[in-house]
Design an enzyme around this catalytic site. Sequence first.
Site, mmCIF file in Angstrom:
data_model
loop_
_atom_site.group_PDB
_atom_site.id
_atom_site.type_symbol
_atom_site.label_atom_id
_atom_site.label_comp_id
_atom_site.label_asym_id
_atom_site.label_seq_id
_atom_site.Cartn_x
_atom_site.Cartn_y
_atom_site.Cartn_z
ATOM 1 N N LYS A 92 -102.237 -17.648 2.323
ATOM 2 C CA LYS A 92 -102.838 -17.015 3.474
ATOM 3 C C LYS A 92 -102.807 -15.499 3.341
ATOM 4 C CE LYS A 92 -101.419 -20.531 6.852
ATOM 5 N NZ LYS A 92 -100.642 -20.718 8.103
ATOM 6 N N GLU A 163 -106.023 -11.401 -4.109
ATOM 7 C CA GLU A 163 -104.648 -11.585 -3.632
ATOM 8 C C GLU A 163 -104.169 -10.299 -2.978
ATOM 9 O OE1 GLU A 163 -102.205 -13.114 -2.501
ATOM 10 O OE2 GLU A 163 -101.179 -14.082 -4.183
ATOM 11 N N ASP A 164 -103.312 -10.417 -1.964
ATOM 12 C CA ASP A 164 -102.824 -9.202 -1.309
ATOM 13 C C ASP A 164 -101.694 -8.539 -2.087
ATOM 14 O OD1 ASP A 164 -100.984 -11.233 -0.740
ATOM 15 O OD2 ASP A 164 -100.449 -10.399 1.219
ATOM 16 N N ILE A 166 -99.029 -8.663 -5.635
ATOM 17 C CA ILE A 166 -98.425 -9.180 -6.863
ATOM 18 C C ILE A 166 -96.964 -8.743 -6.824
ATOM 19 C CG2 ILE A 166 -98.414 -9.145 -9.380
ATOM 20 C CD1 ILE A 166 -100.938 -10.371 -8.276
ATOM 21 N N ASP A 167 -96.075 -9.703 -6.728
ATOM 22 C CA ASP A 167 -94.645 -9.406 -6.630
ATOM 23 C C ASP A 167 -94.016 -9.545 -8.018
ATOM 24 O OD1 ASP A 167 -91.953 -9.195 -5.969
ATOM 25 O OD2 ASP A 167 -92.170 -10.266 -4.092
ATOM 26 N N THR A 168 -93.455 -10.688 -8.334
ATOM 27 C CA THR A 168 -92.917 -10.888 -9.672
ATOM 28 C C THR A 168 -94.023 -11.142 -10.692
ATOM 29 O OG1 THR A 168 -92.681 -13.285 -9.415
ATOM 30 C CG2 THR A 168 -90.837 -11.911 -8.683
ATOM 31 N N GLY A 169 -95.180 -11.572 -10.204
ATOM 32 C CA GLY A 169 -96.296 -11.883 -11.101
ATOM 33 C C GLY A 169 -96.285 -13.314 -11.599
ATOM 34 N N THR A 171 -96.655 -16.098 -9.962
ATOM 35 C CA THR A 171 -97.720 -16.920 -9.387
ATOM 36 C C THR A 171 -99.009 -16.771 -10.169
ATOM 37 O OG1 THR A 171 -96.764 -16.738 -7.166
ATOM 38 C CG2 THR A 171 -99.074 -17.374 -7.313
ATOM 39 N N LYS A 197 -96.048 -4.724 -6.775
ATOM 40 C CA LYS A 197 -94.699 -4.172 -6.645
ATOM 41 C C LYS A 197 -94.122 -3.801 -8.006
ATOM 42 C CE LYS A 197 -92.782 -6.164 -2.419
ATOM 43 N NZ LYS A 197 -91.668 -6.976 -1.882
#
Length: 225
Positions: A92, A163-164, A166-169, A171, A197
Site C-alpha cells: 500500500k 515504490e515509496d 527502498i529500505d534494506t532493498g 524486497t 534509505k
Amino acid sequence: KYLLYLLSIEPNKMSSEADLEEDKPHSTGIFVPDEATETYSSEHVFVPPHYDGYVDSVMLTNGAIQDRICKLARDVRSAYPGVTIHLVCVLKGGAAFFHDLQRHLRVYHDYLSPAAASGSYIPFTLDFVRCKSYEGTSSSGSVEVTGMSDFQNLRGRHVLLVEDMIDTGRTMSKVVPHLRQYVGETGSVRVCALFQKRTPLSCGFEADFTGFTIPNRFVVGYVSR
C-alpha cells in the site's frame, strides 16, 4: 484526484531490455544529509494532529517532494522512447507516490507543444501488486508477491515498479527477478522509488529512478494532495 500516464511513440514498435540498457537512465536522487532531519521544526510547518507527540522534526516539505516527483516524471518519460510502459504500483505504501507520479506525467504532456505532443504521447497500462516483507517496523528477509491475476500477462511488457521506500532493498532485489522471468527477453523491469534509505542493513539494491536518498530514520507523513 490525480491520475496516471506514460509513453511510447510507435504502438507496434517493440524495444528489448537490451535496447533500453544501452542508454539506461539512473536518477540517483537528491542526497538528504543526516543533519537535515533537524532542518524544519514541527513548529514551522503544518503537521497533522494525529502525528502530535510522534514527530521530532520535518525532513522534507510537500513542495520539495512534489518538485522532485515532477522531475522524476520527466526522467521516466524520456527513458522509454518508442515503448508503452506498464506501471505497477507496489501497495500500500507506493499508492500516494504512484498517484502523484501519474499526475506529473499527465501535466507534463498537457504542456507540451501540439507538435511535440502528437509525436510523443503514448497510453500506458497499469497494475497493482502487494509485496509482503515487513514485520512491525523492520524489514524481514522473505518476500511474497500477490495481486495480479496472471503474471503471464507481463510477457513482452516494459514494467516500471513504483515504490515509496527502498529500505534494506531485500524486497525489490527479489521482486525484480521474480517479474523478469515473466516479461521475457523482449520486456524489461525497472524500479522508481521516491525514497531510498542509507542503512547498514542494505543489500546494495538501488532503484533506477530515485527521488531522495535519506538518513536511516523511521519516517512518516507523505500523502498525495
